[in-house]
Design an enzyme around this catalytic site. Structure first.
Site, PDB file in Angstrom:
ATOM      1  N   PRO A   2       0.708  -1.260   0.000  1.00  0.00           N
ATOM      2  CA  PRO A   2       0.000   0.000   0.000  1.00  0.00           C
ATOM      3  C   PRO A   2       0.738   1.313   0.000  1.00  0.00           C
ATOM      4  CG  PRO A   2      -1.236  -1.565   1.225  1.00  0.00           C
ATOM      5  CD  PRO A   2       0.014  -2.241   0.747  1.00  0.00           C
ATOM      6  N   GLU A   3       0.825   1.954   1.093  1.00  0.00           N
ATOM      7  CA  GLU A   3       1.011   3.393   1.036  1.00  0.00           C
ATOM      8  C   GLU A   3       2.445   3.873   0.991  1.00  0.00           C
ATOM      9  OE1 GLU A   3      -1.113   4.417   4.513  1.00  0.00           O
ATOM     10  OE2 GLU A   3      -2.909   4.893   3.397  1.00  0.00           O
ATOM     11  N   LYS A  54       5.210   2.558   5.876  1.00  0.00           N
ATOM     12  CA  LYS A  54       3.913   3.218   5.920  1.00  0.00           C
ATOM     13  C   LYS A  54       3.788   4.185   7.096  1.00  0.00           C
ATOM     14  CE  LYS A  54       1.171  -0.514   5.098  1.00  0.00           C
ATOM     15  NZ  LYS A  54      -0.113  -1.137   4.786  1.00  0.00           N
TER      16      LYS A  54
END
Length: 362
Positions: A2-3, A54
DNA sequence: TCTGTATGGGGAA
DNA sequence: TCCCCCTACAGAT
């Protein structure tokens, strides 16, 4: 993953915007946020940022003056942020504070400018005097060697990982540790990726987010940025012609070709998803018409909460539609309506660049 | 006005 | 493993 890229870009944004800016006074938290107060107030301090995986860490560094020298010198404070689903930083004039700004740092000049942590959904969190979360894995972008050395091969991933050594055997070894990955290296990595279907999966975990980081000069502003370049970079997520399936957690997996033997047997595409009993129970808004059950009262409780929230926050004017031009090979359905539909649905998520992959491998 | 979608991460079961 | 924390917005009704 993800991020990762997004968090890193956020740290670059903070460092760029706050360079040379003197901040002053207390750090202010919104009333609605359940995150901890930040007990830091200082006549003059600076803000810098770093990222790891993250997480983003802000460091508030007091500036010593003659007055403060006499007193006890104030210590720097680290605040570690996790962005949840919708967190980001903005730097604005005081009277242009974004909706959902939950933690604000005011500059010393008048009128003040404000570095604010904005988070509509409030899934994000921050920790005053925070440290990098110790049980997180290595940063796939800037601790690539560590990430690579100690990954236990999950059994279901065995086939994909089989044959991979702990060493990176790719010829292009430039983007390691804190090295800056230049565009040439990105291009080389991309060629390797495209050329070899069995490209080293672990390496892709590194090169894909690094490509996002180095997409180029659009800056970091999740509310206003032009995402056309990023959207053109996407090869799978919400791209016409690609397939998607929900996994057992209800998460949507994008891919092309055969879904593979581990595909959920009763999986459906998101649009075709059948409404389950669980969905009904989870759906508090539909309980309004029902009658006096336990779940209704729970639902109503939530509704009250929602109403409360809305009272505290002003309405936002509707966003204008952004254009989407996907510079990938021609697809069958390019009608504006179709494009608008997929674009808008995906927009909020696609802008969260790090959580996207060019090619989902499942 | 209602519904579905986005999906990180803490914590209860 | 699953619920829950939340909001914004497009599309359907």
């Amino acid at each position: 993953m993800p991020e990762g890229p997004e968090l890193h870009l956020a740290s670059l944004f903070v460092n760029k915007m706050c360079e040379g800016v003197l901040f002053s006074g207390p750090v202010r938290k919104s009333e609605v946020s359940k995150n901890p107060d930040v007990a830091f107030a200082c006549d003059a301090y600076r803000i810098s940022a770093a990222s790891r995986g993250k997480e983003v860490k802000l460091t508030l560094t007091p500036i010593k003056s003659d007055d403060t020298k006499a007193k006890e010198a104030q210590q720097p404070m680290d605040i570690v942020f996790r962005f949840g689903m919708s967190g980001f930083f903005r730097f604005t004039a005081e009277d242009e504070l974004p909706k959902h700004a939950h933690l604000c740092f005011y500059s010393k000049e008048k009128p003040s400018r404000v570095l604010s942590y904005v988070d509509a959904r409030r899934f994000g969190s921050w920790q005053p005097h925070g440290t990098w979360q110790p049980d997180r894995g290595p940063c796939i972008m800037f601790e690539y060697e560590s990430f690579r050395s100690n990954i236990p091969p999950f059994v279901p991933a065995r086939i994909v990982l089989e044959g991979l050594g702990s060493d990176d055997t790719c010829k292009d070894k430039k983007p390691l540790k804190n090295d800056i990955l230049n565009r040439k290296a990105v291009t080389t990595a991309r060629k390797i990726t495209m050329k070899d279907e069995h490209a080293d999966l672990l390496r892709l975990c590194h090169t894909v987010p690094m490509e996002v980081v180095h997409l180029g000069g659009k800056g970091y502003d999740p509310e206003k940025a032009d995402y056309s370049e990023f959207e053109a970079w996407l090869q799978c997520y919400y791209v016409d012609g690609m397939k998607s399936i929900r996994d057992h957690n209800g998460r949507t997996i994008w891919f092309k070709g055969d879904p593979g033997p581990m595909a959920p047997k009763d999986s459906k595409s998101p649009k075709a998803k059948k409404r389950t009993k669980k969905d009904e129970e989870h759906d508090y808004t539909s309980k309004k018409k029902g009658g006096g059950t336990q779940s209704e009262s729970a639902g109503m409780k939530k509704e009250i909460k929602v109403a409360k929230t809305k009272k505290n926050e002003q309405a936002t004017p509707p966003r204008t539609a952004k254009s989407l031009k996907v510079n990938t090979p021609p697809r069958e359905d390019k009608s504006p309506a179709r494009r608008r539909k997929t674009t808008k649905l995906a927009e909020g998520s696609r802008r969260r660049s790090g959580r996207l992959t060019r090619q989902t491998v499942k």
